[in-house]
Design a protein around this motif. Structure first.
Motif, PDB file in Angstrom:
ATOM      1  N   VAL A  72       0.992  -1.489  -0.215  1.00 40.15           N
ATOM      2  CA  VAL A  72       0.165   0.146   0.477  1.00 40.15           C
ATOM      3  C   VAL A  72       0.955   1.285  -0.157  1.00 40.15           C
ATOM      4  O   VAL A  72       1.320   1.440   0.375  1.00 40.15           O
ATOM      5  N   ALA A  73       1.057   1.766  -0.934  1.00 39.74           N
ATOM      6  CA  ALA A  73       1.502   3.461  -0.666  1.00 39.74           C
ATOM      7  C   ALA A  73       1.101   3.514  -0.161  1.00 39.74           C
ATOM      8  O   ALA A  73       0.206   4.277   0.359  1.00 39.74           O
ATOM      9  N   GLY A  74       2.007   5.285   0.408  1.00 42.54           N
ATOM     10  CA  GLY A  74       1.765   5.665   1.434  1.00 42.54           C
ATOM     11  C   GLY A  74       3.803   6.440   2.268  1.00 42.54           C
ATOM     12  O   GLY A  74       4.326   6.300   2.347  1.00 42.54           O
ATOM     13  N   LYS A  75       3.122   7.197   3.180  1.00 42.71           N
ATOM     14  CA  LYS A  75       4.622   7.658   3.788  1.00 42.71           C
ATOM     15  C   LYS A  75       4.392   7.033   5.232  1.00 42.71           C
ATOM     16  O   LYS A  75       3.137   6.213   5.660  1.00 42.71           O
ATOM     17  N   TYR A  76       5.615   6.292   5.649  1.00 49.23           N
ATOM     18  CA  TYR A  76       5.950   5.299   6.837  1.00 49.23           C
ATOM     19  C   TYR A  76       6.312   5.744   7.294  1.00 49.23           C
ATOM     20  O   TYR A  76       7.459   5.944   7.265  1.00 49.23           O
ATOM     21  N   TYR A  77       5.697   6.012   8.692  1.00 42.33           N
ATOM     22  CA  TYR A  77       7.205   5.961   9.812  1.00 42.33           C
ATOM     23  C   TYR A  77       7.818   4.460  10.779  1.00 42.33           C
ATOM     24  O   TYR A  77       7.324   3.940  10.670  1.00 42.33           O
ATOM     25  N   CYS A  78       8.617   5.029  10.206  1.00 43.49           N
ATOM     26  CA  CYS A  78       9.747   3.513  10.340  1.00 43.49           C
ATOM     27  C   CYS A  78      10.630   3.858  11.934  1.00 43.49           C
ATOM     28  O   CYS A  78      11.606   4.461  11.621  1.00 43.49           O
ATOM     29  N   TYR A  79      10.856   2.680  11.926  1.00 44.02           N
ATOM     30  CA  TYR A  79      11.411   2.708  13.576  1.00 44.02           C
ATOM     31  C   TYR A  79      13.038   1.491  13.663  1.00 44.02           C
ATOM     32  O   TYR A  79      12.894   0.648  13.347  1.00 44.02           O
ATOM     33  N   ALA A  80      13.286   1.267  14.702  1.00 40.59           N
ATOM     34  CA  ALA A  80      14.609   0.369  14.965  1.00 40.59           C
ATOM     35  C   ALA A  80      15.521   1.077  16.172  1.00 40.59           C
ATOM     36  O   ALA A  80      15.989   2.214  16.693  1.00 40.59           O
ATOM     37  N   ASN A  81      15.529  -0.110  16.673  1.00 45.36           N
ATOM     38  CA  ASN A  81      16.620   0.080  17.782  1.00 45.36           C
ATOM     39  C   ASN A  81      17.346  -0.887  18.113  1.00 45.36           C
ATOM     40  O   ASN A  81      16.622  -2.038  17.932  1.00 45.36           O
ATOM     41  N   ILE A  82      18.709  -1.322  18.069  1.00 46.12           N
ATOM     42  CA  ILE A  82      19.195  -2.123  17.939  1.00 46.12           C
ATOM     43  C   ILE A  82      20.931  -2.041  19.656  1.00 46.12           C
ATOM     44  O   ILE A  82      21.274  -1.531  19.542  1.00 46.12           O
ATOM     45  N   GLN A  83      20.694  -2.973  20.025  1.00 43.50           N
ATOM     46  CA  GLN A  83      21.707  -3.159  21.043  1.00 43.50           C
ATOM     47  C   GLN A  83      22.830  -4.427  20.712  1.00 43.50           C
ATOM     48  O   GLN A  83      22.587  -5.600  20.682  1.00 43.50           O
ATOM     49  N   PHE A  84      23.895  -3.280  20.887  1.00 44.84           N
ATOM     50  CA  PHE A  84      25.369  -4.602  20.317  1.00 44.84           C
ATOM     51  C   PHE A  84      25.962  -4.450  20.991  1.00 44.84           C
ATOM     52  O   PHE A  84      25.562  -3.936  22.468  1.00 44.84           O
ATOM     53  N   GLU A  85      26.535  -5.780  21.388  1.00 45.95           N
ATOM     54  CA  GLU A  85      26.970  -6.177  22.923  1.00 45.95           C
ATOM     55  C   GLU A  85      28.030  -6.962  22.210  1.00 45.95           C
ATOM     56  O   GLU A  85      28.565  -7.967  20.850  1.00 45.95           O
ATOM     57  N   SER A  86      29.779  -6.456  22.340  1.00 44.94           N
ATOM     58  CA  SER A  86      31.199  -6.931  22.232  1.00 44.94           C
ATOM     59  C   SER A  86      30.808  -8.254  22.790  1.00 44.94           C
ATOM     60  O   SER A  86      30.841  -8.722  24.231  1.00 44.94           O
ATOM     61  N   THR A  87      31.676  -9.459  22.587  1.00 41.36           N
ATOM     62  CA  THR A  87      31.706 -11.238  22.530  1.00 41.36           C
ATOM     63  C   THR A  87      33.145 -10.635  23.309  1.00 41.36           C
ATOM     64  O   THR A  87      33.503 -12.136  23.282  1.00 41.36           O
ATOM     65  N   SER A  88      33.571  -9.345  22.999  1.00 39.74           N
ATOM     66  CA  SER A  88      35.596  -9.849  22.742  1.00 39.74           C
ATOM     67  C   SER A  88      36.028 -10.235  24.437  1.00 39.74           C
ATOM     68  O   SER A  88      35.229  -9.292  25.874  1.00 39.74           O
ATOM     69  N   THR A  89      37.437 -11.013  25.013  1.00 39.93           N
ATOM     70  CA  THR A  89      37.072 -11.083  26.354  1.00 39.93           C
ATOM     71  C   THR A  89      38.503 -10.145  26.514  1.00 39.93           C
ATOM     72  O   THR A  89      38.871 -10.062  27.913  1.00 39.93           O
ATOM     73  N   SER A  90      38.373  -9.761  25.652  1.00 41.56           N
ATOM     74  CA  SER A  90      40.048  -8.282  25.681  1.00 41.56           C
ATOM     75  C   SER A  90      39.072  -7.519  26.992  1.00 41.56           C
ATOM     76  O   SER A  90      38.600  -6.716  26.281  1.00 41.56           O
ATOM     77  N   ASN A  91      39.567  -6.507  28.029  1.00 38.42           N
ATOM     78  CA  ASN A  91      39.320  -5.279  28.821  1.00 38.42           C
ATOM     79  C   ASN A  91      40.358  -4.231  28.451  1.00 38.42           C
ATOM     80  O   ASN A  91      39.911  -3.180  28.922  1.00 38.42           O
TER      81      ASN A  91
END
Length: 175
Positions: A72-91
């Motif tokens: 269906v054509a139109g204007k759309y409000y698009c959104y996203a949230n991503i939580q990233f996490e490093s799996t590296s063991t280096s501190n």
């Protein structure tokens, strides 16, 4: 109902004849059902948001392409949230230097949000990135969610499967 005078004669008119019906559909929201490894080298990876929270018109593909095709054509409000996490063991190394969340339209980035913390002496292990945009979508357009991370060290980054931290959605706002 409305009462309207027509040359002195009262007439009833149903509101649906005067006020157009407005629905914010089609609409969907999805999330990834499990953690997704996206590497660490600054390459975009499609997020496999395979768990639908809702999908009003069955326009989100949660099993093959992980994309929303509104039809269906139109204007759309698009959104996203991503939580990233490093799996590296280096501190002591650099973790999550750059993170990017991107909404792609027809295979090309249409909107993105990026955070670059630069080289850090101590690690940033988790970070959330949010992207929001209003996009014109035709009936055959589609949108997808992509993520990119660069943690500056050998290791990996994942997108965390958490319904309150990683999600992707859209809804129609105008014709």
């Amino acid at each position: 109902e409305f009462l309207i005078s027509d040359a002195g004669v009262l007439k009833r008119i149903d509101a649906s004849l005067v006020v157009p019906s407005v629905a914010n559909t089609p609409a969907f929201q999805a999330r990834n059902g499990s953690n997704q490894d996206i590497g660490y080298s600054g390459v975009y990876t499609k997020i496999t948001a395979n768990t639908e929270v809702f999908d009003t018109d069955s326009k989100y593909d949660n099993s093959t392409n992980y994309r929303f095709t509104p039809t269906v054509a139109g204007k759309y409000y698009c959104y996203a949230n991503i939580q990233f996490e490093s799996t590296s063991t280096s501190n002591s190394g650099d973790n999550l230097i750059t993170t990017t969340a991107a909404i792609y339209k027809n295979g090309t980035a249409a909107a993105y949000s990026q955070l670059n913390k630069g080289a850090q002496a101590a690690g940033y292990k988790k970070r959330s990135e949010q992207v929001i945009s209003i996009l014109d979508l035709d009936a055959d357009d589609y949108i997808e969610l992509y993520a990119m991370a660069d943690n500056g060290i050998a290791g990996s980054t994942r997108v965390v499967a958490d319904a309150t931290a990683t999600y992707f959605g859209a809804f129609k706002i105008l014709e």
